[in-house]
Motif scaffolding. Structure first.
Motif, short mmCIF file in Angstrom:
data_model
loop_
_atom_site.label_atom_id
_atom_site.label_comp_id
_atom_site.label_asym_id
_atom_site.label_seq_id
_atom_site.Cartn_x
_atom_site.Cartn_y
_atom_site.Cartn_z
N TYR A 20 0.70 -1.07 0.21
CA TYR A 20 0.06 0.09 0.04
C TYR A 20 0.77 1.25 0.01
O TYR A 20 0.50 2.20 -0.72
CB TYR A 20 -0.98 -0.12 1.34
CG TYR A 20 -1.69 1.16 1.24
CD1 TYR A 20 -3.05 1.02 0.75
CD2 TYR A 20 -1.54 2.39 1.97
CE1 TYR A 20 -4.06 2.16 0.80
CE2 TYR A 20 -2.41 3.62 2.03
CZ TYR A 20 -3.52 3.49 1.37
OH TYR A 20 -4.38 4.63 1.32
N ALA A 21 2.10 1.23 1.08
CA ALA A 21 2.98 2.58 0.80
C ALA A 21 3.38 2.72 -0.38
O ALA A 21 3.56 3.74 -0.84
CB ALA A 21 3.85 2.19 2.07
N VAL A 22 3.94 1.72 -1.03
CA VAL A 22 4.52 1.68 -2.34
C VAL A 22 3.87 2.34 -3.39
O VAL A 22 3.99 3.26 -4.31
CB VAL A 22 5.30 0.25 -2.88
CG1 VAL A 22 5.77 0.52 -4.28
CG2 VAL A 22 6.35 0.13 -1.93
N GLU A 23 2.53 1.76 -3.46
CA GLU A 23 1.47 2.16 -4.30
C GLU A 23 0.98 3.69 -4.07
O GLU A 23 0.91 4.37 -5.27
CB GLU A 23 0.20 1.23 -4.62
CG GLU A 23 0.65 -0.17 -4.98
CD GLU A 23 -0.34 -1.15 -4.77
OE1 GLU A 23 -1.48 -0.80 -4.13
OE2 GLU A 23 -0.10 -2.41 -5.24
N THR A 24 0.88 3.86 -2.99
CA THR A 24 0.18 5.33 -2.92
C THR A 24 1.00 6.40 -2.15
O THR A 24 0.70 7.62 -2.32
CB THR A 24 -0.85 5.06 -1.68
OG1 THR A 24 -0.36 4.72 -0.38
CG2 THR A 24 -1.95 4.30 -2.14
N GLY A 25 2.24 5.88 -1.66
CA GLY A 25 3.09 6.99 -1.23
C GLY A 25 2.74 7.39 0.26
O GLY A 25 3.50 8.44 0.74
N ARG A 26 1.82 6.54 0.70
CA ARG A 26 1.57 6.99 2.16
C ARG A 26 1.49 5.42 2.86
O ARG A 26 1.21 4.61 2.27
CB ARG A 26 0.09 7.66 2.12
CG ARG A 26 0.14 9.01 1.46
CD ARG A 26 -1.24 9.50 1.62
NE ARG A 26 -1.32 10.99 0.93
CZ ARG A 26 -0.92 11.93 1.74
NH1 ARG A 26 -0.55 11.90 2.91
NH2 ARG A 26 -1.02 13.37 1.03
N TRP A 27 1.44 5.69 4.20
CA TRP A 27 0.87 4.52 5.15
C TRP A 27 -0.41 4.36 5.15
O TRP A 27 -1.23 5.51 4.96
CB TRP A 27 1.59 4.72 6.24
CG TRP A 27 3.26 4.59 6.36
CD1 TRP A 27 4.17 5.45 6.73
CD2 TRP A 27 3.91 3.34 6.17
NE1 TRP A 27 5.12 5.05 6.65
CE2 TRP A 27 5.11 3.80 6.31
CE3 TRP A 27 3.50 2.11 5.75
CZ2 TRP A 27 6.39 2.70 6.21
CZ3 TRP A 27 4.46 1.17 5.70
CH2 TRP A 27 5.92 1.52 5.73
N PRO A 28 -0.93 3.23 5.31
CA PRO A 28 -2.46 3.21 5.62
C PRO A 28 -3.28 4.50 6.60
O PRO A 28 -4.18 4.92 6.29
CB PRO A 28 -2.73 1.89 5.98
CG PRO A 28 -1.56 1.23 5.74
CD PRO A 28 -0.43 2.11 5.63
N THR A 31 0.33 8.91 6.62
CA THR A 31 1.52 9.64 6.68
C THR A 31 2.33 9.37 5.56
O THR A 31 2.34 8.38 4.83
CB THR A 31 2.32 8.90 8.03
OG1 THR A 31 1.66 9.10 9.23
CG2 THR A 31 3.81 9.71 8.11
N THR A 32 2.88 10.44 5.06
CA THR A 32 3.70 10.58 3.61
C THR A 32 4.65 9.84 3.93
O THR A 32 5.48 10.06 4.89
CB THR A 32 3.44 11.78 2.86
OG1 THR A 32 2.29 12.45 2.95
CG2 THR A 32 4.53 11.80 1.73
N LEU A 33 5.32 9.21 2.93
CA LEU A 33 6.61 8.43 3.00
C LEU A 33 7.76 9.51 2.31
O LEU A 33 7.27 10.07 1.16
CB LEU A 33 6.96 7.21 2.12
CG LEU A 33 6.32 5.73 3.05
CD1 LEU A 33 4.69 5.70 3.20
CD2 LEU A 33 6.77 4.87 2.24
N SER A 34 8.95 9.62 2.71
CA SER A 34 9.89 10.02 2.05
C SER A 34 10.25 9.16 0.74
O SER A 34 9.96 7.99 0.56
CB SER A 34 11.18 10.19 2.86
OG SER A 34 11.86 9.01 3.18
#
Length: 94
Positions: A20-28, A31-34
């Motif tokens: 999910y984090a890789v596909e959206t750039g956010r944790w469920p 929170t946004t990922l760097s």
């Protein structure tokens, strides 16, 4: 932590969160990922897939580390088979 230790630590639930984090750039949780976090998550997802993905989809890493590509014909056939499992309902008919 080496690759085997990482693989042992990734449960199916963790894998879903990473995907999910890789596909959206956010944790469920939102929170946004760097970019560095996203890259690390992608590596972990590919590592997990290389060990556990026995039914690889189009353009994924299959078990054993092989990159799996399905042709357009293979995908059409797969989707046609999946469509047979879907019950169609006409909202105008009661």
């Amino acid at each position: 932590m080496n690759a085997e230790q990482l693989l042992d630590a990734i449960t199916p639930e963790v894998y879903e969160r990473l995907t999910y984090a890789v596909e959206t750039g956010r944790w469920p949780e939102g929170t946004t990922l760097s970019q560095e976090q996203r890259d690390s998550c992608m590596q972990a997802v590919m590592l997990y897939q290389s060990k556990h993905n026995v039914e690889a989809e189009h353009m994924t890493v299959a078990a054993g580390g092989e990159i799996s590509f399905k042709s357009k014909a293979e995908l059409k056939k797969q989707f046609q088979e999946d469509q047979q499992d879907i019950m169609r309902v006409n909202p105008n008919e009661v």
